[in-house]
Design a protein around this motif. Structure first.
Motif, mmCIF file in Angstrom:
data_model
loop_
_atom_site.group_PDB
_atom_site.id
_atom_site.type_symbol
_atom_site.label_atom_id
_atom_site.label_comp_id
_atom_site.label_asym_id
_atom_site.label_seq_id
_atom_site.Cartn_x
_atom_site.Cartn_y
_atom_site.Cartn_z
ATOM 1 N N ARG A 1 41.620 39.544 42.975
ATOM 2 C CA ARG A 1 40.199 39.485 43.303
ATOM 3 C C ARG A 1 39.809 38.041 43.601
ATOM 4 O O ARG A 1 40.570 37.105 43.314
ATOM 5 C CB ARG A 1 39.342 40.040 42.166
ATOM 6 C CG ARG A 1 39.334 39.202 40.903
ATOM 7 C CD ARG A 1 38.543 39.871 39.792
ATOM 8 N NE ARG A 1 38.438 39.028 38.618
ATOM 9 C CZ ARG A 1 37.391 38.249 38.343
ATOM 10 N NH1 ARG A 1 36.352 38.209 39.187
ATOM 11 N NH2 ARG A 1 37.348 37.503 37.255
ATOM 12 N N GLU B 1 36.526 47.879 42.482
ATOM 13 C CA GLU B 1 36.834 47.229 41.212
ATOM 14 C C GLU B 1 36.538 48.120 40.021
ATOM 15 O O GLU B 1 37.194 48.024 38.980
ATOM 16 C CB GLU B 1 36.049 45.917 41.094
ATOM 17 C CG GLU B 1 36.451 45.054 39.925
ATOM 18 C CD GLU B 1 35.808 43.685 39.953
ATOM 19 O OE1 GLU B 1 36.066 42.893 39.027
ATOM 20 O OE2 GLU B 1 35.044 43.406 40.897
ATOM 21 N N VAL C 1 39.252 45.275 45.399
ATOM 22 C CA VAL C 1 40.310 44.456 44.815
ATOM 23 C C VAL C 1 41.642 44.999 45.308
ATOM 24 O O VAL C 1 41.758 46.178 45.677
ATOM 25 C CB VAL C 1 40.257 44.463 43.280
ATOM 26 C CG1 VAL C 1 38.965 43.829 42.783
ATOM 27 C CG2 VAL C 1 40.402 45.875 42.729
#
Length: 334
Positions: free
Chosen positions: A153, A98, A136
């Motif tokens: 996500r 992420e 993600v």
């Protein structure tokens, strides 16, 4: 919640039917344009240039204006039949950490709802895989006439998708930072850290739109025929001449607002080397030295005083012997 787009998530060979739902909502107060003289509504009417008449929404379509001014009609059927896999599919292309996503790329947020019972199992599979990987998903999709980039996500038990700007849509921060050379002292950084610590953290749930509340108060007052509340005079911030004083005042004000003591203690001085500071001579050492000097002087004075007494004694002893001889001679003569 009403869905705004129906399609599927393409996860390799796995297809997950989903519905796209807005994850956010706008609470801002909207205004209408009015004629200030009589309060009448101002409306925009759509006219056809060729026929010079107002047309309805059903008569309005899309068209692309070419360089020479020619209008090329584009229908919804033309757009729906584009030769792109993302026209009705959120195509996952990669999984990344992420922190690889620049927050500047963040755009609108959506929730992805499972499209019926058959989608429950693959939807849950993707959600749990994202959880375990701590990554993600980067995906491409088409929405409102253009292909977009998205990030998937996990939020609670749902999968959320953030629209992302394409990398070339994020402008470089050229000419934004100060172009002058500035030196920041350690004490200024320490005060800035103290101010940050004093302000502390905040629960985002406690924050609210004070501007909207103030506008609602004005609307309610005018609707009741009352005078709107007067706004307090804004504090006039002067030119910051002394940065240290401004930081100290900020820390003091922040502590007062939190109900803490407003005193701003001086920053601790840096430790200096022991060589640069002279050793402290304690009182005991000087006292013992004084005692030694006193004792020495006492001995000297005592010895000087004792010597005359011995000499005096030595002078008196011969006189006693002479007197004893005279007495003895007198007795003999008698």
């Amino acid at each position: 919640m009403r869905s705004i787009w129906n399609g599927a998530i393409s996860f390799g060979l796995v297809s997950i039917p989903i519905k796209l739902v807005n994850a956010t909502e706008n609470h801002s107060i909207s205004f209408r344009q009015i004629h200030t003289e009589d309060g009448g509504r101002i409306r925009y009417r759509k006219f056809c240039e060729l026929e010079d008449r107002e047309v309805t929404g059903q008569e309005i379509g899309k068209g692309y204006e070419d360089a020479d001014g020619t209008i090329i009609p584009i229908t919804d059927e033309d757009l729906s039949s584009l030769p792109l896999p993302t026209a009705k599919t959120i195509e996952i292309v990669a999984f990344v950490p992420e922190d690889r996503i620049d927050p500047l790329q963040m755009d609108a947020a959506y929730y992805l709802a499972a499209g019926g019972a058959p989608a429950a199992k693959p939807y849950t599979l993707l959600r749990e895989a994202l959880k375990r990987s701590n990554k993600v998903a980067i995906a491409k999709y088409a929405l409102r006439g253009r292909e977009r980039l998205g990030m998937l996500r996990v939020v609670g038990d749902a999968i959320a998708m953030h629209g992302l700007l394409w990398p070339d849509e994020v402008r470089a921060p050229e000419g934004v930072a100060p172009d002058t050379s500035v030196t920041v002292r350690d004490k200024e950084l320490d005060l800035a850290d103290a101010l940050m610590d004093t302000l502390g953290e905040v629960d985002l749930q406690d924050l609210h739109d004070e501007y909207r509340e103030a506008v609602e108060e004005v609307i309610a007052a005018k609707a009741a025929g009352e005078a709107p509340p007067e706004a307090p005079e804004p504090e006039r911030g002067g030119k910051v001449l002394d940065l240290m004083a401004a930081l100290e005042n900020s820390v003091r004000a922040a502590r007062e607002s939190r109900g803490e003591e407003a005193e701003v203690k001086d920053l601790p001085q840096r430790k200096t080397s022991s060589r640069s500071s002279p050793k402290d001579t304690g009182g005991k050492k000087s006292t013992s030295t004084a005692k030694k000097k006193t004792a020495s002087s006492t001995r000297k004075s005592t010895s000087k005083t004792a010597q005359p007494e011995k000499r005096a004694t030595a002078k008196k002893s011969p006189a006693k012997k002479t007197a004893a001889k005279k007495t003895a001679s007198r007795k003999r003569s008698a």
